[in-house]
Structure formats: structure tokens, C-alpha cells
Design a protein around this motif. Sequence first.
Motif, PDB file in Angstrom:
ATOM      1  N   UNK A  33       0.823  -1.215   0.000  1.00  0.00           N
ATOM      2  CA  UNK A  33       0.000   0.000   0.000  1.00  0.00           C
ATOM      3  C   UNK A  33       0.850   1.256   0.000  1.00  0.00           C
ATOM      4  N   UNK A  34       1.931   1.247   0.761  1.00  0.00           N
ATOM      5  CA  UNK A  34       2.800   2.427   0.806  1.00  0.00           C
ATOM      6  C   UNK A  34       3.405   2.715  -0.566  1.00  0.00           C
ATOM      7  N   UNK A  87      -0.180   8.539   7.097  1.00  0.00           N
ATOM      8  CA  UNK A  87      -0.946   7.735   8.060  1.00  0.00           C
ATOM      9  C   UNK A  87      -0.639   6.247   7.893  1.00  0.00           C
ATOM     10  N   UNK A  88      -0.578   5.791   6.654  1.00  0.00           N
ATOM     11  CA  UNK A  88      -0.271   4.380   6.418  1.00  0.00           C
ATOM     12  C   UNK A  88       1.160   4.061   6.833  1.00  0.00           C
ATOM     13  N   UNK A  89       2.075   4.995   6.625  1.00  0.00           N
ATOM     14  CA  UNK A  89       3.466   4.789   7.022  1.00  0.00           C
ATOM     15  C   UNK A  89       3.616   4.709   8.530  1.00  0.00           C
ATOM     16  N   UNK A  93       4.924   1.566  10.571  1.00  0.00           N
ATOM     17  CA  UNK A  93       6.066   1.702  11.474  1.00  0.00           C
ATOM     18  C   UNK A  93       5.711   1.174  12.868  1.00  0.00           C
ATOM     19  N   UNK A  94       4.522   1.491  13.353  1.00  0.00           N
ATOM     20  CA  UNK A  94       4.103   0.980  14.662  1.00  0.00           C
ATOM     21  C   UNK A  94       3.986  -0.538  14.642  1.00  0.00           C
ATOM     22  N   UNK A  99       6.277  -5.742  16.304  1.00  0.00           N
ATOM     23  CA  UNK A  99       6.813  -7.056  15.940  1.00  0.00           C
ATOM     24  C   UNK A  99       8.254  -7.208  16.428  1.00  0.00           C
ATOM     25  N   UNK A 100       9.042  -6.133  16.341  1.00  0.00           N
ATOM     26  CA  UNK A 100      10.427  -6.198  16.811  1.00  0.00           C
ATOM     27  C   UNK A 100      10.472  -6.390  18.328  1.00  0.00           C
TER      28      UNK A 100
END
Length: 175
Positions: A33-34, A87-89, A93-94, A99-100
Motif C-alpha cells: 500500500x505504501x 498515516x499508512x506509514x 512503522x508501529x 513485531x520487533x
Amino acid sequence: MGIASDNFTTITIALIALGILAWGFYRAKSFGTLGILAWLQSVVLMVPWLLFFGLFSLGIYLNLVSILFLLVGSAGLYIFLGKRLRAAGQTEMLRERAAARLQQQADREAIPEANPAAKTPSEPIDPPPSLRRMSKPSKAFLGWIRFLPPKPFPTNQGYCAKAIYGENPRRFTVA
């Protein structure tokens, strides 16, 4: 120059522009999407100029109001897509950060600490000669007041090569 060569030039330029857009879309698909939103932003910037110059080369002239409408509409759509992309980025990122963190937590739980005493040695270890020699020329050249030599400290794998200063260098001033 006849009409056939003018049409050939116009069609060639249009095909090259469409090829560039298709190539960009092909590359953007892999980013999800990005990537698609970023590609759409580039399309929004490119289309008004392609439309204007394409119509101009075909002999169709747009008045100033139409050109301004194209540019303002393009800028508005670019801003709208930019907000959606941001917003999608941030969402992506969150998601990656979460996950990390989960991966780090799982790694910590999976690896038991076999020997906690090995992490912090109780007796000081002499630094290697290369680190001891490192600070001697710099002391002589720069002076002790302006340069605080790094203090090597032991780690699990050996000595740390980072410069760790024991004092605040701003405290020392030259009179």
C-alpha cells in the motif's frame, strides 16, 4: 513536416510516458500500500503536464483557467495522498516496532542466561598494548587539557573500541 510525423512524435512521447508510469507501478507493487500511494503521488504530479503538453501537441489549446484548475486539482490530490501515505506509514512503522519488541521479548525468554558472572568480570583486565599506545601521541600533540583519552573497558567479547570519557571535556578550559 507533415501531420504523420507530428502524430508519430506525440504518440511516441505518450507511449514513453505510459511506459515510465507502468514501470513505476511495477516497482511500487512490491512495497504494498505504501508503494502504491507513493506511485499515485508521482502520477498526480505527472498527469497534468502530460495532459497539457499532449493536448497542445495535438493542436488543442487550454485556456489559463483550465491550466490553473489542472494544477490546483493536482496539488490538492497530491496533499490528500500525502496525508494518507503518512498515516499508512505511521501504522506500518508501529506494526514493525511491535513485531520487533515481541521478537526481542521472545529471544530473551528463549535464551537462558548460562553464566551471569561471565558478563561482568570482577577483576580489571589490562587493555591491549594498541589501546595503551593510542593515547600517548594524542596527549603529546593536543595536550592533556584539550584531550581526554578514551578509557577501554572490558566486554563479553573483549575490549570496547568506543571512546568512553571519564570526565566532562567542557569542564577543562585553557586559561
